[in-house]
Design a protein around this motif. Structure first.
Motif, PDB file in Angstrom:
ATOM      1  N   ARG A   1     -28.326  21.441  27.622  1.00 35.07           N
ATOM      2  CA  ARG A   1     -28.748  20.070  27.358  1.00 35.07           C
ATOM      3  C   ARG A   1     -30.166  19.858  27.875  1.00 35.07           C
ATOM      4  N   GLY A   2     -31.083  19.669  26.977  1.00 39.68           N
ATOM      5  CA  GLY A   2     -32.452  19.352  27.369  1.00 39.68           C
ATOM      6  C   GLY A   2     -33.245  20.515  27.918  1.00 39.68           C
ATOM      7  N   GLY A   3     -32.646  21.706  27.917  1.00 42.34           N
ATOM      8  CA  GLY A   3     -33.367  22.861  28.436  1.00 42.34           C
ATOM      9  C   GLY A   3     -33.701  22.751  29.916  1.00 42.34           C
ATOM     10  N   ILE A   4     -32.895  22.008  30.660  1.00 43.34           N
ATOM     11  CA  ILE A   4     -33.125  21.865  32.104  1.00 43.34           C
ATOM     12  C   ILE A   4     -33.016  23.229  32.763  1.00 43.34           C
ATOM     13  N   THR A   5     -33.929  23.505  33.673  1.00 43.24           N
ATOM     14  CA  THR A   5     -33.944  24.800  34.349  1.00 43.24           C
ATOM     15  C   THR A   5     -33.798  24.640  35.855  1.00 43.24           C
ATOM     16  N   TYR A   6     -33.220  25.659  36.465  1.00 41.09           N
ATOM     17  CA  TYR A   6     -33.058  25.710  37.912  1.00 41.09           C
ATOM     18  C   TYR A   6     -33.463  27.095  38.392  1.00 41.09           C
ATOM     19  N   TYR A   7     -34.018  27.127  39.597  1.00 41.84           N
ATOM     20  CA  TYR A   7     -34.462  28.387  40.175  1.00 41.84           C
ATOM     21  C   TYR A   7     -34.057  28.467  41.638  1.00 41.84           C
ATOM     22  N   ALA A   8     -33.759  29.690  42.061  1.00 49.60           N
ATOM     23  CA  ALA A   8     -33.610  29.916  43.489  1.00 49.60           C
ATOM     24  C   ALA A   8     -34.983  29.802  44.136  1.00 49.60           C
ATOM     25  N   ASP A   9     -35.003  29.361  45.373  1.00 48.95           N
ATOM     26  CA  ASP A   9     -36.290  29.163  46.052  1.00 48.95           C
ATOM     27  C   ASP A   9     -37.128  30.435  46.087  1.00 48.95           C
ATOM     28  N   PHE A  10     -36.495  31.575  46.209  1.00 49.67           N
ATOM     29  CA  PHE A  10     -37.257  32.808  46.393  1.00 49.67           C
ATOM     30  C   PHE A  10     -37.939  33.293  45.112  1.00 49.67           C
ATOM     31  N   VAL A  11     -37.682  32.635  43.958  1.00 53.87           N
ATOM     32  CA  VAL A  11     -38.364  33.029  42.720  1.00 53.87           C
ATOM     33  C   VAL A  11     -39.210  31.903  42.123  1.00 53.87           C
ATOM     34  N   LYS A  12     -39.161  30.735  42.719  1.00 55.21           N
ATOM     35  CA  LYS A  12     -39.939  29.616  42.188  1.00 55.21           C
ATOM     36  C   LYS A  12     -41.417  29.960  42.141  1.00 55.21           C
ATOM     37  N   GLY A  13     -42.023  29.679  41.006  1.00 47.33           N
ATOM     38  CA  GLY A  13     -43.445  29.959  40.822  1.00 47.33           C
ATOM     39  C   GLY A  13     -43.730  31.375  40.354  1.00 47.33           C
ATOM     40  N   ARG A  14     -42.710  32.250  40.382  1.00 44.48           N
ATOM     41  CA  ARG A  14     -42.913  33.636  39.944  1.00 44.48           C
ATOM     42  C   ARG A  14     -42.098  33.965  38.700  1.00 44.48           C
ATOM     43  N   PHE A  15     -40.888  33.425  38.604  1.00 47.85           N
ATOM     44  CA  PHE A  15     -39.992  33.713  37.483  1.00 47.85           C
ATOM     45  C   PHE A  15     -39.882  32.485  36.582  1.00 47.85           C
ATOM     46  N   THR A  16     -39.711  32.750  35.292  1.00 46.86           N
ATOM     47  CA  THR A  16     -39.515  31.676  34.320  1.00 46.86           C
ATOM     48  C   THR A  16     -38.371  32.044  33.396  1.00 46.86           C
ATOM     49  N   ILE A  17     -37.400  31.143  33.283  1.00 49.50           N
ATOM     50  CA  ILE A  17     -36.299  31.340  32.357  1.00 49.50           C
ATOM     51  C   ILE A  17     -36.581  30.556  31.077  1.00 49.50           C
ATOM     52  N   SER A  18     -36.200  31.129  29.955  1.00 47.90           N
ATOM     53  CA  SER A  18     -36.379  30.443  28.672  1.00 47.90           C
ATOM     54  C   SER A  18     -35.300  30.925  27.717  1.00 47.90           C
ATOM     55  N   ARG A  19     -35.190  30.260  26.602  1.00 52.38           N
ATOM     56  CA  ARG A  19     -34.182  30.644  25.616  1.00 52.38           C
ATOM     57  C   ARG A  19     -34.724  30.452  24.210  1.00 52.38           C
ATOM     58  N   ASP A  20     -34.196  31.257  23.300  1.00 55.94           N
ATOM     59  CA  ASP A  20     -34.498  31.120  21.883  1.00 55.94           C
ATOM     60  C   ASP A  20     -33.153  30.995  21.178  1.00 55.94           C
ATOM     61  N   ASN A  21     -32.780  29.790  20.842  1.00 53.44           N
ATOM     62  CA  ASN A  21     -31.458  29.569  20.247  1.00 53.44           C
ATOM     63  C   ASN A  21     -31.324  30.207  18.876  1.00 53.44           C
ATOM     64  N   ALA A  22     -32.440  30.358  18.173  1.00 51.83           N
ATOM     65  CA  ALA A  22     -32.390  30.995  16.857  1.00 51.83           C
ATOM     66  C   ALA A  22     -32.047  32.476  16.969  1.00 51.83           C
ATOM     67  N   LYS A  23     -32.357  33.057  18.130  1.00 52.10           N
ATOM     68  CA  LYS A  23     -32.093  34.482  18.349  1.00 52.10           C
ATOM     69  C   LYS A  23     -30.919  34.720  19.295  1.00 52.10           C
ATOM     70  N   ASN A  24     -30.273  33.646  19.727  1.00 51.59           N
ATOM     71  CA  ASN A  24     -29.155  33.775  20.679  1.00 51.59           C
ATOM     72  C   ASN A  24     -29.559  34.590  21.906  1.00 51.59           C
ATOM     73  N   THR A  25     -30.730  34.321  22.410  1.00 46.83           N
ATOM     74  CA  THR A  25     -31.278  35.133  23.493  1.00 46.83           C
ATOM     75  C   THR A  25     -31.851  34.263  24.603  1.00 46.83           C
ATOM     76  N   VAL A  26     -31.615  34.686  25.824  1.00 39.64           N
ATOM     77  CA  VAL A  26     -32.234  34.063  26.993  1.00 39.64           C
ATOM     78  C   VAL A  26     -33.117  35.109  27.657  1.00 39.64           C
ATOM     79  N   TYR A  27     -34.224  34.644  28.208  1.00 46.00           N
ATOM     80  CA  TYR A  27     -35.207  35.538  28.818  1.00 46.00           C
ATOM     81  C   TYR A  27     -35.427  35.181  30.280  1.00 46.00           C
ATOM     82  N   LEU A  28     -35.854  36.177  31.036  1.00 44.56           N
ATOM     83  CA  LEU A  28     -36.309  35.927  32.397  1.00 44.56           C
ATOM     84  C   LEU A  28     -37.637  36.655  32.561  1.00 44.56           C
ATOM     85  N   GLN A  29     -38.708  35.886  32.550  1.00 43.49           N
ATOM     86  CA  GLN A  29     -40.033  36.447  32.784  1.00 43.49           C
ATOM     87  C   GLN A  29     -40.261  36.522  34.286  1.00 43.49           C
ATOM     88  N   MET A  30     -40.501  37.715  34.782  1.00 40.53           N
ATOM     89  CA  MET A  30     -40.648  37.937  36.211  1.00 40.53           C
ATOM     90  C   MET A  30     -42.066  38.427  36.492  1.00 40.53           C
TER      91      MET A  30
END
Length: 130
Positions: free
Chosen positions: A54-83
């Motif tokens: 819902r709304g693409g809300i994201t949450y991060y553990a403190d130890f990865v904030k500012g370094r990791f980014t989560i995203s999703r592509d619903n057309a591809k049924n895929t979630v990503y984690l850019q580290m």
């Protein structure tokens, strides 16, 4: 039944970047909450990040904030984690997890808990050398 398949892990040096991918089965991926957890040798599995359907809300553990980014592509049924800016302490097996229930929680507390997720991938190894 939801099947999850992670990819993108590998051996990198400190400061490098990796992008993990998790491909999910199912026709209603857009209503899945997806998350990444990790487990280092001798340690418990820990929450890394989540992206709510819902709304693409994201949450991060403190130890990865500012370094990791989560995203999703619903057309591809895929979630990503850019580290980015990887550190040796990021070394772990990274697991993708899915909650396909479509439940939305006001409190972030629930998204951090592994028991919320019904389906898990087999994991992908990330090793960061110093």
């Amino acid at each position: 039944q939801v099947q999850l398949l992670e990819s993108g892990g590998g051996l990198v040096q400190a400061g490098d970047s990796l992008r993990l991918s998790c491909a999910a089965s199912g026709r209603t991926f857009s209503s899945y909450t997806m998350a990444w957890f990790r487990q280092a040798p001798g340690k418990d599995r820990e929450f890394v990040s989540a992206i709510v359907w819902r709304g693409g809300i994201t949450y991060y553990a403190d130890f990865v904030k500012g370094r990791f980014t989560i995203s999703r592509d619903n057309a591809k049924n895929t979630v990503y984690l850019q580290m980015n800016s990887l550190k040796p302490e990021d070394t772990a097996v990274y697991y993708c997890a899915a909650d396909p229930s479509g439940t939305y929680y006001e409190s972030a507390y629930y998204y951090f808990r592994d028991e919320k997720y019904d389906y898990w991938g087999q994991g992908t190894q990330v090793t960061v050398s110093s």
